[in-house]
Design an enzyme around this catalytic site. Structure first.
Site, PDB file in Angstrom:
ATOM      1  N   ALA A 247       0.809  -1.213   0.000  1.00  0.00           N
ATOM      2  CA  ALA A 247       0.000   0.000   0.000  1.00  0.00           C
ATOM      3  C   ALA A 247       0.847   1.269   0.000  1.00  0.00           C
ATOM      4  CB  ALA A 247      -0.922  -0.002   1.220  1.00  0.00           C
ATOM      5  N   ASP A 248       2.155   1.128   0.137  1.00  0.00           N
ATOM      6  CA  ASP A 248       3.036   2.292   0.236  1.00  0.00           C
ATOM      7  C   ASP A 248       3.016   3.116  -1.058  1.00  0.00           C
ATOM      8  OD1 ASP A 248       5.419   3.587   1.811  1.00  0.00           O
ATOM      9  OD2 ASP A 248       6.124   3.349  -0.246  1.00  0.00           O
ATOM     10  N   ILE A 249       2.738   4.408  -0.923  1.00  0.00           N
ATOM     11  CA  ILE A 249       2.616   5.277  -2.093  1.00  0.00           C
ATOM     12  C   ILE A 249       3.945   5.406  -2.833  1.00  0.00           C
ATOM     13  CG2 ILE A 249       2.108   7.626  -2.878  1.00  0.00           C
ATOM     14  CD1 ILE A 249      -0.347   6.028  -2.032  1.00  0.00           C
ATOM     15  N   LEU A 251       6.416   3.242  -3.052  1.00  0.00           N
ATOM     16  CA  LEU A 251       6.668   2.021  -3.820  1.00  0.00           C
ATOM     17  C   LEU A 251       5.819   1.986  -5.076  1.00  0.00           C
ATOM     18  CD1 LEU A 251       7.868  -0.796  -4.231  1.00  0.00           C
ATOM     19  CD2 LEU A 251       6.123  -1.689  -2.670  1.00  0.00           C
ATOM     20  N   TRP A 289      12.564   2.306  -3.783  1.00  0.00           N
ATOM     21  CA  TRP A 289      12.476   3.592  -3.081  1.00  0.00           C
ATOM     22  C   TRP A 289      13.663   4.475  -3.436  1.00  0.00           C
ATOM     23  CZ3 TRP A 289      11.134   1.136   2.298  1.00  0.00           C
ATOM     24  CH2 TRP A 289       9.745   1.037   2.433  1.00  0.00           C
TER      25      TRP A 289
END
Length: 298
Positions: A247-249, A251, A289
């Protein structure tokens, strides 16, 4: 005390610490090729300085401060874990070298390892403070929290910040942090968690013995801790190699750019892509990242 930490190659100290030199939330001070920061020893604050050894596959570590008998081995283990010196990424590079899209991204960063926080408490508190804040303001709050609860120590005529212990933070009142521009809810999260640790109700060291799902089940019921927070602890506290924060934006933005997609991939799409990265999904995430950092600087 001085000692050497042997490195498992491929290992690039330069690439590993690149982000620490400029990252606003970093607790390290850089001088040339070496990094320094304070940690808690059994007899009080210690200053640790670490850097490469020319022509050797090792890092040189210097520890200053009052050491307890037999503490050297504990410090070796702590610093080795922090700088991932025993992690062999050769199988990871062999596997990802067969991926036509990610192979060049990974190869450009060969030797880059995670640098972990010295304690799970420090990792957890920094992560909670950083929730839903930009990096700059989060760094400001972390620095203020350090100064208020942990204070500073002197080495070589210079003052160094010292991250507080849970016991030190537990003595604060919510209003103490609100005076530093913490909102009330975040002040409660930080102090209540510190009190749980200080009172022995939460044993963070027990997390080392748990698998990822067990860590989630243990931490998620605690007020102020969500899935993103636990994933950060798994990555930057415990150094787990196969975590995918789908869910990491950041990534998802990196995947959109690297895969040249016309949309930001959904969480489900990230998990689908990530099936091919196991058992090294943490490292693929970390390297992706880093492409965002390069994009900002370039």
């Amino acid at each position: 005390m001085e000692f050497f930490l042997p490195l498992n190659y491929p290992y690039s100290f330069e690439k590993t610490i690149k982000r620490l030199r400029t990252f606003e939330k970093s607790s390290f001070a850089a001088a040339g090729e070496r990094l320094s920061r304070t940690i808690h020893g059994k007899r009080g604050p210690l200053l640790c300085t670490i850097g490469p050894v020319k022509g050797e596959k090792a890092l040189h570590v210097k520890i200053e401060g009052s050491l307890a008998e037999g503490e050297q081995e504990t410090l070796k283990q702590t610093l080795s874990r922090m700088f991932s010196t025993a992690v062999d990424l050769t199988p990871f590079y062999e596997q990802m070298g067969r991926d036509p899209v990610l192979a060049p991204v990974i190869a450009a960063r060969e030797g880059m390892h995670f640098v972990l926080e010295p304690s799970l408490y420090e990792c957890l508190i920094k992560t909670i403070i950083g929730q839903q804040l930009n990096v700059s303001f989060a760094a400001t709050l972390i620095r203020r929290f350090q100064e208020r609860a942990g204070g500073k120590v002197s080495f070589h005529g210079r003052e160094w910040p010292l991250f507080p212990t849970a016991e030190q933070a537990a003595r604060l009142e919510y209003e103490d942090l609100q005076a530093l521009q913490f909102n009330r809810r975040k002040a409660e999260y930080v102090i209540d968690l510190s009190r749980l640790v200080a009172n022995g109700e939460l044993d963070l060291d027990s997390l080392w013995e748990l698998n990822d799902e067990e860590v989630l089940r243990m931490l998620l019921p605690i007020r102020g801790i969500g899935r993103w927070t636990v994933e950060c602890v798994l990555l930057f506290g415990l150094g787990r190699p196969d975590l995918l924060p789908a869910a990491d934006i950041g990534l998802r933005n990196a995947l959109k750019r690297v895969y040249r997609l016309d949309h930001q991939p959904s969480e489900a799409e990230v998990r689908k892509l990530g099936e091919e990265w196991a058992p090294y999904r943490s490292y693929v995430t970390f390297y992706l990242w880093d492409t965002l950092d390069n994009m900002k600087s370039g």
